[in-house]
Structure formats: C-alpha cells, structure tokens
Write an enzyme that holds these catalytic residues in place. Structure first.
Site, PDB file in Angstrom:
ATOM      1  N   ASN A   9       0.882  -1.321   0.115  1.00  0.00           N
ATOM      2  CA  ASN A   9       0.053  -0.006  -0.123  1.00  0.00           C
ATOM      3  C   ASN A   9       0.876   1.243   0.087  1.00  0.00           C
ATOM      4  O   ASN A   9       1.446   1.688   1.043  1.00  0.00           O
ATOM      5  CB  ASN A   9      -0.990   0.008   1.423  1.00  0.00           C
ATOM      6  N   TRP A  10       0.936   1.947  -1.000  1.00  0.00           N
ATOM      7  CA  TRP A  10       1.880   3.080  -1.200  1.00  0.00           C
ATOM      8  C   TRP A  10       1.297   4.220  -0.677  1.00  0.00           C
ATOM      9  O   TRP A  10       1.988   5.335  -0.536  1.00  0.00           O
ATOM     10  CB  TRP A  10       2.203   3.223  -2.738  1.00  0.00           C
ATOM     11  N   LYS A  11       0.045   4.172  -0.154  1.00  0.00           N
ATOM     12  CA  LYS A  11      -0.495   5.337   0.185  1.00  0.00           C
ATOM     13  C   LYS A  11      -0.282   6.668  -0.644  1.00  0.00           C
ATOM     14  O   LYS A  11      -0.246   6.512  -1.836  1.00  0.00           O
ATOM     15  CB  LYS A  11      -0.055   5.769   1.692  1.00  0.00           C
ATOM     16  N   HIS A  97      -9.440   0.807   5.389  1.00  0.00           N
ATOM     17  CA  HIS A  97      -8.298   1.356   6.293  1.00  0.00           C
ATOM     18  C   HIS A  97      -8.389   2.020   7.112  1.00  0.00           C
ATOM     19  O   HIS A  97      -9.150   3.035   6.877  1.00  0.00           O
ATOM     20  CB  HIS A  97      -7.290   1.885   5.155  1.00  0.00           C
ATOM     21  N   GLU A  99      -6.768   4.791   7.964  1.00  0.00           N
ATOM     22  CA  GLU A  99      -6.702   6.158   7.757  1.00  0.00           C
ATOM     23  C   GLU A  99      -7.989   6.584   7.170  1.00  0.00           C
ATOM     24  O   GLU A  99      -8.315   7.660   7.254  1.00  0.00           O
ATOM     25  CB  GLU A  99      -5.355   6.334   6.884  1.00  0.00           C
ATOM     26  N   GLU A 169      -4.906  -4.821  10.691  1.00  0.00           N
ATOM     27  CA  GLU A 169      -4.239  -3.693  10.974  1.00  0.00           C
ATOM     28  C   GLU A 169      -4.194  -2.971  12.242  1.00  0.00           C
ATOM     29  O   GLU A 169      -5.099  -2.072  12.248  1.00  0.00           O
ATOM     30  CB  GLU A 169      -4.137  -2.797   9.915  1.00  0.00           C
ATOM     31  N   GLY A 175       2.774   2.564  10.811  1.00  0.00           N
ATOM     32  CA  GLY A 175       3.564   3.521  10.612  1.00  0.00           C
ATOM     33  C   GLY A 175       4.412   3.958  11.967  1.00  0.00           C
ATOM     34  O   GLY A 175       5.011   5.067  11.879  1.00  0.00           O
ATOM     35  N   SER A 215       3.735  -1.886  10.401  1.00  0.00           N
ATOM     36  CA  SER A 215       5.328  -1.859  10.624  1.00  0.00           C
ATOM     37  C   SER A 215       5.641  -3.211  10.506  1.00  0.00           C
ATOM     38  O   SER A 215       6.649  -3.762  11.206  1.00  0.00           O
ATOM     39  CB  SER A 215       5.738  -1.397  11.997  1.00  0.00           C
ATOM     40  N   GLY A 236       2.937  -1.315   4.386  1.00  0.00           N
ATOM     41  CA  GLY A 236       3.100   0.519   3.781  1.00  0.00           C
ATOM     42  C   GLY A 236       4.570   1.042   3.690  1.00  0.00           C
ATOM     43  O   GLY A 236       5.017   0.523   2.636  1.00  0.00           O
ATOM     44  N   GLY A 237       5.041   1.401   4.611  1.00  0.00           N
ATOM     45  CA  GLY A 237       6.367   2.056   4.438  1.00  0.00           C
ATOM     46  C   GLY A 237       7.559   1.163   3.632  1.00  0.00           C
ATOM     47  O   GLY A 237       8.033   1.565   2.852  1.00  0.00           O
TER      48      GLY A 237
HETATM   49  P1  13P Z   1       3.117   0.307   7.804  1.00  0.00           P
HETATM   50  O1  13P Z   1       3.735  -0.786   7.232  1.00  0.00           O
HETATM   51  O2  13P Z   1       3.948   1.832   7.289  1.00  0.00           O
HETATM   52  O3  13P Z   1       3.132   0.521   9.196  1.00  0.00           O
HETATM   53  O4  13P Z   1       1.739   0.677   6.971  1.00  0.00           O
HETATM   54  C1  13P Z   1       0.827  -0.411   7.261  1.00  0.00           C
HETATM   55  C2  13P Z   1      -0.439  -0.158   6.363  1.00  0.00           C
HETATM   56  O5  13P Z   1      -1.153   0.826   6.789  1.00  0.00           O
HETATM   57  C3  13P Z   1      -0.707  -0.767   5.211  1.00  0.00           C
HETATM   58  O6  13P Z   1      -1.916  -0.802   4.725  1.00  0.00           O
END
Ligand code: 13P
Length: 252
Positions: A9-11, A97, A99, A169, A175, A215, A236-237
């Site tokens: 997930n590149w956000k 998600h 967010e 999640e 993050g 993470s 994510g990251g």
């Molecule tokens: P991180 O891997 O950056 O913690 O993000 C997880 C995430 O929200 C994937 O959708």
C-alpha cells in the site's frame, strides 16, 4: 480461495516518475529472484494505476486501488468509482483502511456500500480491521474487530466471500515501528477466522486469506508469516523500497 498474498500500500507517495520506477524495479526483482507462488498486489495512488497496470500487464503482479466511491456514478466531485478502477486495470481495492476510517470519517455503512460497489465491478476486496491502542488497553479489541467484521461483511453471500480478503491492521502498529508480537497477531487472526466461522461456517472461514499489516518489515516478516492464521502482509512504508518489499516477499 485461501492463498498467500503480499500487498504493498503506497498510500499518498510518489510522483509519476517515482511510481513507475518503483513498479519497474519490483517487477524486475520479482522476475529475477522470486520463485514462490504468493499473489503480489501493488496499490499505487489512483492517478498512477492505469500506467502501472499497463507496465505490469505481462508480469505476475496485480494492481489495486486504495479506496473507491460508495456510489456508482454521478455528482460526487473528487470520487473514483470501483468500475473506473476496474476499467483502468485494477483487480483489487482496499476498503476500510484505518486512515480512511479516521481521517475521512468512513462509517460502516459507507464501507458496506463501497464493498458492494467493488464486488459489482468484479474487484477483489481487501477489507481492513483493527483497534487503537486505547481500545486494546481497555480490552475492547476483540469486540471492536468483531463488530467491524459483522457490520460490513456478514451479509455477503458465500460466492461474494470468495472475493474478500481480510487485513488485520492494529492502528497502533501502523507507521509507528511498533509491530504486533507474533502471539498478539496469531491470537487476533485466529479470533477473526473463528468469528467468520461462527457466522459463515468453518469451511468458508478456512478459505479466507487474512493478512497482517502494521510496521511489517524485512526483520519481522518471517516471525509473522509462519503463524498458522497469517496468510500474508499488507505493507506500507517498507513497500516504498523495492529491495525491502521483495525481501519481505521472499519470507512469505
Ligand atoms: P506501515 O507498514 O507503514 O506500518 O503501514 C501499514 C499499512 O497501513 C498498510 O496498509
């Protein structure tokens, strides 16, 4: 069908050039180095989906959207429908998600409408659930996750469930560099599978892929991916660096 999946997930990261380079690098490394059969899905920002889908057309990597509209079409300025995503080459969509739930106030009824739109458009849904730290400290996490599942998924038919993946999640792990311990992850994944079994039957529950996100990185992926009820990761990251993402993939 239950299968192992690694999703990136590149956000809201990457301009066009960066996104194209990242996709090119990942696909090159996957081709040269990855012998496994896990499903690989990248979730770039909407504006890059069509180009990346074309770039990866003949690769084994699928593309998805990070969100979709709750409506079919119409006067919803700024929204993107599930059908539009599918027409640009997306095969998946992330819905719910944390967010989206917290920054954009997406409610269970919004998310249910989005899931129905996605399924109608022929997309595979990755539906996210997870608790905040406060909810965990108050031991509300199981109730919360059960209600997130119940409110959005338990009205689906068995056929529709065939197009749904669940991602756990924990909000406190996204993050933050804090990951759920293997015991915490397995406990919640088993709970999710059992909750699905209670409503939809054991056979169906045993076929649902449940991904972990929060993470997850090269150093902790193996200990999470060996767990009985963890079928992969939503990254994510660490998915923004081709080397890290492919190294995580190799641990699946
Ligand atoms: P991180 O891997 O950056 O913690 O993000 C997880 C995430 O929200 C994937 O959708």
């Amino acid at each position: 069908m239950r299968r192992r999946i690694l999703a990136g997930n590149w956000k809201m990261n990457g301009d066009r050039e960066e996104a194209m380079s990242l996709a090119t690098e990942i696909s090159g490394m996957v081709k040269d180095e990855y012998l496994g059969d896990s499903k690989i899905v990248l979730f770039p920002p909407f504006v890059h989906i069509h180009s990346i889908a074309r770039l990866l057309e003949h690769s084994r990597i699928s593309i998805g959207g990070q969100n979709c509209a709750a409506a079919d079409s119409g006067a919803f300025t700024g929204e993107v429908s599930a059908k539009m995503l599918a027409s640009c080459g997306a095969q998946y969509v992330i819905i719910g998600h944390s967010e989206r739930r917290s920054y954009f106030n997406e409610s269970s009824s919004d998310l249910t409408a989005k899931i129905m739109q996605a399924l109608k458009a022929g997309l595979q849904v990755i539906y996210c659930v997870g608790e905040t730290l406060e909810q965990r400290e108050q031991t509300e996490h199981f109730n919360l996750v059960a209600s997130q599942l119940r409110e959005c998924l338990f009205h689906l038919s068995k056929d529709q469930w065939g197009h749904v993946v669940v991602a756990y999640e924990p909000v406190w792990a996204i993050g933050t560099g804090l990951t759920a311990s293997p015991a915490q992850a397995q406990e919640m994944h088993a709970f999710i599978r059992q909750t699905i079994a209670d409503h939809m039957g054991h056979e169906l529950a045993s076929e649902v892929s449940i991904l972990y996100g929060g993470s997850c990185n090269e150093s902790n992926a193996t200990e999470l991916f060996v767990l009985k009820d963890v079928d992969g990761g939503l990254i994510g990251g660490a998915s923004l660096k081709s080397r890290s993402f492919v190294n995580i993939l190799k641990q699946l």
